[in-house]
Design a protein around this motif. Structure first.
Motif, PDB file in Angstrom:
ATOM      1  N   ASP A  71       0.826  -1.204   0.000  1.00 14.95           N
ATOM      2  CA  ASP A  71       0.000   0.000   0.000  1.00 14.95           C
ATOM      3  C   ASP A  71       0.866   1.262   0.000  1.00 14.95           C
ATOM      4  O   ASP A  71       0.477   2.290  -0.550  1.00 14.95           O
ATOM      5  N   LEU A  72       2.037   1.165   0.622  1.00  8.80           N
ATOM      6  CA  LEU A  72       2.974   2.293   0.633  1.00  8.80           C
ATOM      7  C   LEU A  72       3.807   2.364  -0.650  1.00  8.80           C
ATOM      8  O   LEU A  72       4.501   3.335  -0.891  1.00  8.80           O
ATOM      9  N   GLY A  73       3.721   1.299  -1.440  1.00  5.85           N
ATOM     10  CA  GLY A  73       4.452   1.277  -2.712  1.00  5.85           C
ATOM     11  C   GLY A  73       5.881   0.798  -2.587  1.00  5.85           C
ATOM     12  O   GLY A  73       6.716   1.104  -3.444  1.00  5.85           O
ATOM     13  N   ILE A  74       6.157   0.034  -1.538  1.00  4.29           N
ATOM     14  CA  ILE A  74       7.510  -0.502  -1.389  1.00  4.29           C
ATOM     15  C   ILE A  74       7.438  -1.999  -1.110  1.00  4.29           C
ATOM     16  O   ILE A  74       6.447  -2.519  -0.611  1.00  4.29           O
ATOM     17  N   ALA A  75       8.494  -2.684  -1.470  1.00  7.77           N
ATOM     18  CA  ALA A  75       8.609  -4.114  -1.183  1.00  7.77           C
ATOM     19  C   ALA A  75       9.471  -4.270   0.065  1.00  7.77           C
ATOM     20  O   ALA A  75      10.205  -3.360   0.460  1.00  7.77           O
ATOM     21  N   ARG A  76       9.371  -5.427   0.675  1.00  7.11           N
ATOM     22  CA  ARG A  76      10.154  -5.672   1.882  1.00  7.11           C
ATOM     23  C   ARG A  76      11.655  -5.507   1.617  1.00  7.11           C
ATOM     24  O   ARG A  76      12.399  -5.004   2.445  1.00  7.11           O
TER      25      ARG A  76
END
Length: 91
Positions: A71-76
């Motif tokens: 949702d924030l647009g980042i991957a782990r």
């Protein structure tokens, strides 16, 4: 006696002036060194504050699940780069 006092005052005046000048130079050097030392400790403090903030951000982002991160647009795998400020923004 009054004459010898004024004569010794006139003779001591260049010496007193030289001593006062040296004292002023020493005071200026000490003040400058003190200011540089304070600035150095300010930089060290700022570094540790920044490090602490980055660790807290990393910890918070690591606690999010994959959906919240998406949702924030980042991957782990991007968390470290986001915290370092090296994450490319998508437009």
């Amino acid at each position: 006696m009054a004459t010898s006092t004024s004569t010794s005052t006139k003779l001591a005046s260049p010496v007193a002036h030289a001593i006062a000048s040296q004292n002023a130079a020493i005071d200026a050097a000490l003040r400058d060194n003190f200011n540089r030392t304070v600035a150095m400790f300010d930089r060290v403090r700022d570094y540790f504050v920044q490090l602490s903030t980055a660790r807290a951000a990393f910890r918070e982002l690591s606690q999010l699940n994959d959906r919240e991160l998406a949702d924030l647009g980042i991957a782990r795998s991007d968390i470290r780069n986001v915290v370092r400020g090296k994450f490319p923004t998508r437009v």
